[in-house]
Design a protein around this motif. Structure first.
Motif, PDB file in Angstrom:
ATOM      1  N   LEU A 103       0.831  -1.202   0.000  1.00 30.27           N
ATOM      2  CA  LEU A 103       0.000   0.000   0.000  1.00 30.27           C
ATOM      3  C   LEU A 103       0.868   1.255   0.000  1.00 30.27           C
ATOM      4  O   LEU A 103       0.567   2.236  -0.682  1.00 30.27           O
ATOM      5  N   ARG A 104       1.940   1.226   0.779  1.00 27.82           N
ATOM      6  CA  ARG A 104       2.815   2.396   0.883  1.00 27.82           C
ATOM      7  C   ARG A 104       3.633   2.624  -0.395  1.00 27.82           C
ATOM      8  O   ARG A 104       4.067   3.744  -0.650  1.00 27.82           O
ATOM      9  N   ARG A 105       3.835   1.573  -1.163  1.00 28.01           N
ATOM     10  CA  ARG A 105       4.646   1.685  -2.382  1.00 28.01           C
ATOM     11  C   ARG A 105       3.816   1.997  -3.620  1.00 28.01           C
ATOM     12  O   ARG A 105       4.357   2.415  -4.645  1.00 28.01           O
ATOM     13  N   SER A 106       2.505   1.782  -3.543  1.00 27.48           N
ATOM     14  CA  SER A 106       1.663   1.872  -4.734  1.00 27.48           C
ATOM     15  C   SER A 106       1.454   3.304  -5.194  1.00 27.48           C
ATOM     16  O   SER A 106       1.414   4.234  -4.393  1.00 27.48           O
ATOM     17  N   ASP A 107       1.309   3.453  -6.509  1.00 21.74           N
ATOM     18  CA  ASP A 107       1.023   4.752  -7.123  1.00 21.74           C
ATOM     19  C   ASP A 107      -0.469   4.938  -7.351  1.00 21.74           C
ATOM     20  O   ASP A 107      -0.999   6.042  -7.249  1.00 21.74           O
ATOM     21  N   ILE A 108      -1.148   3.838  -7.698  1.00 23.61           N
ATOM     22  CA  ILE A 108      -2.594   3.851  -7.934  1.00 23.61           C
ATOM     23  C   ILE A 108      -3.219   2.749  -7.085  1.00 23.61           C
ATOM     24  O   ILE A 108      -2.750   1.605  -7.096  1.00 23.61           O
ATOM     25  N   ILE A 109      -4.274   3.089  -6.344  1.00 27.01           N
ATOM     26  CA  ILE A 109      -4.956   2.121  -5.496  1.00 27.01           C
ATOM     27  C   ILE A 109      -6.403   2.004  -5.963  1.00 27.01           C
ATOM     28  O   ILE A 109      -7.157   2.979  -5.927  1.00 27.01           O
ATOM     29  N   LEU A 110      -6.774   0.823  -6.441  1.00 27.81           N
ATOM     30  CA  LEU A 110      -8.108   0.578  -6.959  1.00 27.81           C
ATOM     31  C   LEU A 110      -8.949  -0.117  -5.895  1.00 27.81           C
ATOM     32  O   LEU A 110      -8.508  -1.104  -5.296  1.00 27.81           O
ATOM     33  N   MET A 111     -10.159   0.391  -5.650  1.00 25.06           N
ATOM     34  CA  MET A 111     -11.063  -0.176  -4.655  1.00 25.06           C
ATOM     35  C   MET A 111     -12.289  -0.755  -5.353  1.00 25.06           C
ATOM     36  O   MET A 111     -13.074  -0.003  -5.957  1.00 25.06           O
ATOM     37  N   LEU A 112     -12.473  -2.065  -5.294  1.00 22.08           N
ATOM     38  CA  LEU A 112     -13.649  -2.697  -5.888  1.00 22.08           C
ATOM     39  C   LEU A 112     -14.784  -2.627  -4.870  1.00 22.08           C
ATOM     40  O   LEU A 112     -14.872  -3.440  -3.942  1.00 22.08           O
ATOM     41  N   VAL A 113     -15.654  -1.630  -5.043  1.00 22.06           N
ATOM     42  CA  VAL A 113     -16.644  -1.277  -4.024  1.00 22.06           C
ATOM     43  C   VAL A 113     -17.939  -2.078  -4.181  1.00 22.06           C
ATOM     44  O   VAL A 113     -18.578  -2.058  -5.238  1.00 22.06           O
ATOM     45  N   THR A 114     -18.299  -2.751  -3.108  1.00 19.81           N
ATOM     46  CA  THR A 114     -19.575  -3.450  -2.968  1.00 19.81           C
ATOM     47  C   THR A 114     -20.036  -3.246  -1.520  1.00 19.81           C
ATOM     48  O   THR A 114     -19.248  -2.803  -0.678  1.00 19.81           O
ATOM     49  N   PRO A 115     -21.286  -3.572  -1.190  1.00 17.52           N
ATOM     50  CA  PRO A 115     -21.702  -3.478   0.215  1.00 17.52           C
ATOM     51  C   PRO A 115     -20.829  -4.321   1.135  1.00 17.52           C
ATOM     52  O   PRO A 115     -20.522  -3.917   2.266  1.00 17.52           O
ATOM     53  N   ASP A 116     -20.411  -5.494   0.658  1.00 20.96           N
ATOM     54  CA  ASP A 116     -19.556  -6.365   1.472  1.00 20.96           C
ATOM     55  C   ASP A 116     -18.186  -5.725   1.723  1.00 20.96           C
ATOM     56  O   ASP A 116     -17.628  -5.855   2.814  1.00 20.96           O
ATOM     57  N   PHE A 117     -17.657  -5.042   0.715  1.00 18.90           N
ATOM     58  CA  PHE A 117     -16.364  -4.371   0.866  1.00 18.90           C
ATOM     59  C   PHE A 117     -16.465  -3.272   1.920  1.00 18.90           C
ATOM     60  O   PHE A 117     -15.607  -3.150   2.798  1.00 18.90           O
ATOM     61  N   ILE A 132      -6.610   6.383   1.837  1.00 20.46           N
ATOM     62  CA  ILE A 132      -7.090   7.768   1.859  1.00 20.46           C
ATOM     63  C   ILE A 132      -6.012   8.701   2.399  1.00 20.46           C
ATOM     64  O   ILE A 132      -5.833   9.825   1.904  1.00 20.46           O
ATOM     65  N   GLU A 133      -5.268   8.257   3.396  1.00 22.20           N
ATOM     66  CA  GLU A 133      -4.171   9.065   3.938  1.00 22.20           C
ATOM     67  C   GLU A 133      -3.146   9.368   2.849  1.00 22.20           C
ATOM     68  O   GLU A 133      -2.680  10.508   2.717  1.00 22.20           O
ATOM     69  N   ARG A 134      -2.809   8.381   2.059  1.00 27.30           N
ATOM     70  CA  ARG A 134      -1.840   8.574   0.977  1.00 27.30           C
ATOM     71  C   ARG A 134      -2.413   9.455  -0.117  1.00 27.30           C
ATOM     72  O   ARG A 134      -1.703  10.276  -0.701  1.00 27.30           O
ATOM     73  N   HIS A 135      -3.688   9.282  -0.416  1.00 27.79           N
ATOM     74  CA  HIS A 135      -4.325  10.105  -1.441  1.00 27.79           C
ATOM     75  C   HIS A 135      -4.328  11.574  -1.017  1.00 27.79           C
ATOM     76  O   HIS A 135      -3.989  12.458  -1.811  1.00 27.79           O
ATOM     77  N   ASN A 136      -4.698  11.826   0.225  1.00 25.18           N
ATOM     78  CA  ASN A 136      -4.738  13.201   0.725  1.00 25.18           C
ATOM     79  C   ASN A 136      -3.345  13.827   0.781  1.00 25.18           C
ATOM     80  O   ASN A 136      -3.206  15.047   0.649  1.00 25.18           O
ATOM     81  N   ALA A 137      -2.329  12.988   0.965  1.00 25.73           N
ATOM     82  CA  ALA A 137      -0.953  13.487   1.014  1.00 25.73           C
ATOM     83  C   ALA A 137      -0.387  13.692  -0.389  1.00 25.73           C
ATOM     84  O   ALA A 137       0.711  14.241  -0.547  1.00 25.73           O
ATOM     85  N   GLY A 138      -1.115  13.237  -1.412  1.00 19.55           N
ATOM     86  CA  GLY A 138      -0.655  13.391  -2.786  1.00 19.55           C
ATOM     87  C   GLY A 138       0.395  12.391  -3.217  1.00 19.55           C
ATOM     88  O   GLY A 138       1.065  12.576  -4.230  1.00 19.55           O
TER      89      GLY A 138
END
Length: 199
Positions: A103-117, A132-138
């Motif tokens: 997670l800390r190394r990734s450039d793009i993080i994809l979230m497969l969103v469902t109610p279960d997720f 979200i922390e990484r996204h907000n930090a840019g």
């Protein structure tokens, strides 16, 4: 866009004629040519620090993960991206540590969103919160992919531009392939923006 004089060497085994000439061809930078609206060629190069962008996939349902991997396969095969998800943890490794490191190394993080997720405490506490922390930090771009209708707006992910772009869940499209194509086109735009140094 003006033509570039920089020579581009193709990856070995991809459209080169090294077998005919007997010369060895060294792959330097895998590239992907796309066409802009005006038909000009654009070169998609490596991501940050001269490497392929790392893509982390968060999921609950493995069937959705497998479908996304199928659509992303051409990008990974041509070395435009490097994919990681929990199923790629090697036996004997500390899986929680691996998830945190990836997670800390990734450039793009994809979230497969469902109610279960969204209902999964693990997904929220171990993946969504850190993403979200990484996204907000840019330092990474988080992209929710709406697979099934869910209460996305009640989570931190609700503030982000999701895919498909219309906001319609994948399972509500007339055909699943059309929905996944829309998703992949959005991901491709994110990869291109990253390669061009855009936030």
């Amino acid at each position: 866009m003006s033509a570039t004089k920089r020579r581009v060497t193709q990856p070995i085994g991809v459209g080169n004629n090294s077998g005919k000439t007997g010369r060895s061809t060294k792959a330097v930078v895998p590239v992907h040519i796309t066409r802009t609206g005006r038909g000009a060629a654009r070169v998609l190069r490596r991501g940050r620090k001269g490497r392929a962008p790392r893509v982390f996939i968060c999921y609950v349902d493995e069937s959705h993960l497998k479908k996304l991997e199928v659509w992303l396969a051409p990008f990974e095969r041509s070395q435009q991206i490097k994919i990681w998800h929990r199923l790629r943890v090697v036996a004997g490794e500390d899986w929680r540590r691996q998830i945190d490191q990836q997670l800390r190394r990734s450039d793009i993080i994809l979230m497969l969103v469902t109610p279960d997720f969204l209902a999964s405490d693990f997904s929220y506490n171990e993946e969504v919160r850190h993403a979200i922390e990484r996204h907000n930090a840019g330092t990474a771009k988080v992209i929710p992919i709406i697979v099934r209708p869910s209460l996305l707006k009640m989570t931190p992910l609700g503030a982000l531009q999701a895919l498909p772009k219309s906001g319609r869940p994948i399972n509500q499209w007339a055909t699943a392939d059309a929905a996944w194509l829309d998703v992949i086109q959005g991901i491709e735009e994110a990869i291109l923006a990253l390669s061009e140094g855009q936030p």
